[in-house]
Design a protein around this motif. Structure first.
Motif, PDB file in Angstrom:
ATOM      1  N   ALA A  31       0.832  -1.210   0.000  1.00 48.77           N
ATOM      2  CA  ALA A  31       0.000   0.000   0.000  1.00 48.77           C
ATOM      3  C   ALA A  31       0.861   1.252   0.000  1.00 48.77           C
ATOM      4  O   ALA A  31       2.000   1.243   0.489  1.00 48.77           O
ATOM      5  N   LEU A  32       0.301   2.314  -0.536  1.00 48.20           N
ATOM      6  CA  LEU A  32       0.981   3.619  -0.502  1.00 48.20           C
ATOM      7  C   LEU A  32      -0.014   4.654   0.001  1.00 48.20           C
ATOM      8  O   LEU A  32      -1.161   4.698  -0.450  1.00 48.20           O
ATOM      9  N   LEU A  33       0.443   5.488   0.929  1.00 46.14           N
ATOM     10  CA  LEU A  33      -0.376   6.594   1.453  1.00 46.14           C
ATOM     11  C   LEU A  33       0.053   7.866   0.726  1.00 46.14           C
ATOM     12  O   LEU A  33       1.244   8.218   0.732  1.00 46.14           O
ATOM     13  N   ILE A  34      -0.896   8.531   0.103  1.00 40.22           N
ATOM     14  CA  ILE A  34      -0.558   9.752  -0.651  1.00 40.22           C
ATOM     15  C   ILE A  34      -1.156  10.958   0.062  1.00 40.22           C
ATOM     16  O   ILE A  34      -2.361  11.001   0.334  1.00 40.22           O
ATOM     17  N   GLU A  35      -0.314  11.939   0.362  1.00 41.97           N
ATOM     18  CA  GLU A  35      -0.739  13.122   1.120  1.00 41.97           C
ATOM     19  C   GLU A  35      -0.270  14.387   0.393  1.00 41.97           C
ATOM     20  O   GLU A  35       0.898  14.519   0.043  1.00 41.97           O
ATOM     21  N   ALA A  36      -1.209  15.318   0.219  1.00 43.08           N
ATOM     22  CA  ALA A  36      -0.883  16.547  -0.503  1.00 43.08           C
ATOM     23  C   ALA A  36      -0.014  17.511   0.310  1.00 43.08           C
ATOM     24  O   ALA A  36       0.748  18.293  -0.252  1.00 43.08           O
ATOM     25  N   ARG A  37      -0.147  17.476   1.621  1.00 44.75           N
ATOM     26  CA  ARG A  37       0.655  18.399   2.446  1.00 44.75           C
ATOM     27  C   ARG A  37       2.083  17.881   2.586  1.00 44.75           C
ATOM     28  O   ARG A  37       2.372  16.737   2.254  1.00 44.75           O
ATOM     29  N   GLU A  38       2.907  18.719   3.219  1.00 46.92           N
ATOM     30  CA  GLU A  38       4.288  18.285   3.470  1.00 46.92           C
ATOM     31  C   GLU A  38       4.404  17.536   4.794  1.00 46.92           C
ATOM     32  O   GLU A  38       5.499  17.202   5.233  1.00 46.92           O
ATOM     33  N   ARG A  39       3.245  17.321   5.435  1.00 47.36           N
ATOM     34  CA  ARG A  39       3.244  16.610   6.731  1.00 47.36           C
ATOM     35  C   ARG A  39       2.054  15.666   6.767  1.00 47.36           C
ATOM     36  O   ARG A  39       1.076  15.854   6.031  1.00 47.36           O
ATOM     37  N   LEU A  40       2.129  14.682   7.659  1.00 45.64           N
ATOM     38  CA  LEU A  40       0.980  13.820   7.920  1.00 45.64           C
ATOM     39  C   LEU A  40       0.119  14.432   9.024  1.00 45.64           C
ATOM     40  O   LEU A  40       0.592  15.271   9.790  1.00 45.64           O
ATOM     41  N   GLY A  41      -1.121  13.999   9.122  1.00 42.32           N
ATOM     42  CA  GLY A  41      -1.986  14.423  10.233  1.00 42.32           C
ATOM     43  C   GLY A  41      -3.243  15.153   9.787  1.00 42.32           C
ATOM     44  O   GLY A  41      -4.254  15.096  10.452  1.00 42.32           O
ATOM     45  N   GLY A  42      -3.145  15.904   8.696  1.00 41.66           N
ATOM     46  CA  GLY A  42      -4.317  16.645   8.213  1.00 41.66           C
ATOM     47  C   GLY A  42      -4.832  17.617   9.249  1.00 41.66           C
ATOM     48  O   GLY A  42      -4.096  18.483   9.741  1.00 41.66           O
ATOM     49  N   ARG A  43      -6.095  17.427   9.632  1.00 39.98           N
ATOM     50  CA  ARG A  43      -6.704  18.328  10.613  1.00 39.98           C
ATOM     51  C   ARG A  43      -6.257  18.017  12.035  1.00 39.98           C
ATOM     52  O   ARG A  43      -6.700  18.663  12.983  1.00 39.98           O
ATOM     53  N   ALA A  44      -5.416  17.038  12.203  1.00 41.13           N
ATOM     54  CA  ALA A  44      -4.731  16.798  13.480  1.00 41.13           C
ATOM     55  C   ALA A  44      -3.330  17.386  13.309  1.00 41.13           C
ATOM     56  O   ALA A  44      -2.527  16.863  12.541  1.00 41.13           O
ATOM     57  N   TRP A  45      -3.051  18.485  14.006  1.00 44.61           N
ATOM     58  CA  TRP A  45      -1.804  19.214  13.735  1.00 44.61           C
ATOM     59  C   TRP A  45      -1.307  19.903  15.004  1.00 44.61           C
ATOM     60  O   TRP A  45      -1.953  20.820  15.510  1.00 44.61           O
ATOM     61  N   THR A  46      -0.177  19.428  15.494  1.00 48.98           N
ATOM     62  CA  THR A  46       0.428  20.040  16.679  1.00 48.98           C
ATOM     63  C   THR A  46       1.654  20.835  16.262  1.00 48.98           C
ATOM     64  O   THR A  46       2.484  20.335  15.489  1.00 48.98           O
ATOM     65  N   ILE A  47       1.771  22.052  16.783  1.00 47.19           N
ATOM     66  CA  ILE A  47       3.014  22.800  16.617  1.00 47.19           C
ATOM     67  C   ILE A  47       3.548  23.114  18.019  1.00 47.19           C
ATOM     68  O   ILE A  47       2.821  22.964  19.001  1.00 47.19           O
TER      69      ILE A  47
END
Ligand SMILES: Cc1cc2nc3c(=O)[nH]c(=O)nc-3n(C[C@H](O)[C@H](O)[C@H](O)COP(=O)(O)OP(=O)(O)OC[C@H]3O[C@@H](n4cnc5c(N)ncnc54)[C@H](O)[C@@H]3O)c2cc1C
Length: 423
Positions: A31-47
């Protein structure tokens, strides 16, 4: 990547996509996971802020924490869980909102929820606003709270969908950040970042997945894109899938945005308390004072107010918060407020909102959206969850379910292959 062939391609690397990709990898599926952003998580995002505090710009609360699968994952990652009851379950010492008034509001809110829950599955669906008692004095504040948990005002929200939402009432948080845990769960799975899927062409036996980095083929795909994006892009599927586009349009993403502000004199507030900017209107912010005891305020804005403020960018949110907090606690406090972090989820082209709600009459769109197509196109993501929509754990569970369905399909295909070889 271009030209490669996979058994399953997972589209979108948020909570649902990560759950699906990890399950597939553990089952030995290519399987391959394709993500448009430069990070994983989407609307889950910690800085991290300048002091190193983890700030969740997206999901922050482990809702239904006593059954939430992210708790175990967070603990396995060595993270710490804060089990302090959330501020909305405790009375606050808010200026201008005495305890007796707070109790009256909570009673009105519970009565509203009971009226929503009492609407039978066999009755026609309607807007949740119709479940507010006539002449309810807390109508505006109940509407404000709807903009926080649905991202939309009650006249836009399906009462049936709201009644189906399941919440155990236990809410915890992850000190190191919910988004960080979600993203870290994707470590080790095959991922292509900075890669947007533009089209899923199912005219041949193999799916052709066209991306900004070229085309790949797959036997199956799991689509976990936010419902708003599915609704806006009928050309995503070839041939088109109007039932999916229409179902997604019935499940728009409501809007909720957070602004973190630093406090000059935090001691003046009780740790982890909360206040509303106003209690007599829907267009108001909810302010979490000193979350985790930190010297900051987590300001939360939803619905039409958040949409209007997004037109003015972060500065408009700051001005609004300063005005409301200054009105409550005085100008000296508001002058000391400094922005730490903000993200506008409505303007974010890869989410275009915060979490899904169902329009009145559209609650069953969740089942339509999540139904597989030809047993090779599977759907997951928070909007596909009947009881856990709008949450990161709901998204996770739909991701697992879609992966299991794909694995089951491949199991059948493998045994078919074995039978053919034996014959
Ligand atoms: C401000 C805010 C507060 C929240 N608070 C909570 C909370 O306290 N508790 C809770 O449980 N939930 C909360 N949520 C909701 C929760 O974050 C989401 O429900 C959940 O993270 C959604 O996961 P998902 O996988 O369904 O979607 P997403 O996280 O949106 O994942 C979809 C992914 O698809 C990617 N993508 C988009 N287009 C393409 C493309 N063309 N090709 C490839 N990839 C693409 C996106 O970048 C994204 O990474 C909050 C959300 C917000 C915004």
């Amino acid at each position: 990547m271009s030209g490669e062939n996979f058994q399953v391609v997972v589209i979108g690397g948020g909570a649902a996509g990560i759950a699906a990709a990890r399950r597939l990898a553990e089952a030995g599926v290519a399987a391959l996971l394709i993500e448009a952003r430069e990070r994983l998580g989407g609307r889950a995002w910690t800085i991290a802020d300048s002091s190193g505090f983890a700030l969740d710009l997206g999901c922050g609360w482990l809702h239904s924490a006593d059954q939430n699968p992210w708790v175990e994952i967070a603990l396995a990652q060595g993270c710490a869980i804060d089990r302090t009851p959330p501020p909305w379950t405790r009375p606050s010492d808010q200026t201008g909102f005495p305890a007796s008034e707070q109790a009256s509001f909570v009673e009105a809110l519970m009565s509203f929820r009971a009226r929503v829950d009492a609407i039978g599955e066999d009755e026609p669906d309607r807007a949740a606003a119709t479940a507010v008692k006539p002449n309810e004095r807390w109508r505006a504040l109940i509407d404000a709270v709807s903009t926080f948990y649905s991202g939309a005002e009650l006249d836009r929200v399906s009462a049936r969908d709201l009644a189906r939402y399941d919440d155990s009432g236990v809410n915890w948080r992850i000190i190191e950040g919910y988004g960080r845990v979600v993203a870290a769960h994707g470590l080790g799975v095959a991922v292509e970042l900075n890669c947007a899927v533009e089209r899923i062409d199912r005219r041949s036996k193999q799916l052709r997945i066209e991306t900004t980095k070229g085309a790949i083929s797959a036997e199956a795909a799991i689509v976990t894109l936010p419902s708003t994006l599915i609704a806006e892009r009928p050309e995503l599927f070839l041939p088109s899938l109007p039932e999916k586009t229409n179902a997604a349009a019935g499940l728009p993403l409501g809007l909720a945005d957070k602004l973190f502000l630093s406090l000059e004199n935090p001691e003046q507030f009780e740790k982890g308390s909360r206040c509303f900017g106003h209690t007599d209107r829907a267009r108001t912010g909810a302010y979490h004072l000193r979350p985790f005891g930190r010297p900051m305020i987590e300001a939360f804005f939803g619905g039409e107010l958040a949409a209007d403020l997004e037109l003015g960018g972060e500065g408009a949110f700051l001005d609004f918060a300063v005005e409301e907090l200054g009105g409550l606690f005085g100008r000296q406090l508001s002058r000391g407020l400094k922005p730490i972090a903000f993200h506008g989820w409505g303007a974010d082209p890869l989410s275009r909102g915060s979490y899904s709600y169902a329009l009145p009459g559209m609650a069953d769109c969740r089942a339509t959206l999540s139904a597989p197509v030809e047993d090779r196109l599977f759907f997951a993501g928070e909007a596909c969850s009947r009881e856990g929509y709008s949450t990161a754990h709901g998204a996770y569970l739909t991701g697992l379910a879609a992966a299991d369905r794909a694995i089951e399909t491949f199991g059948l295909a493998k045994s078919d292959l074995a039978r053919t070889a034996q014959a």
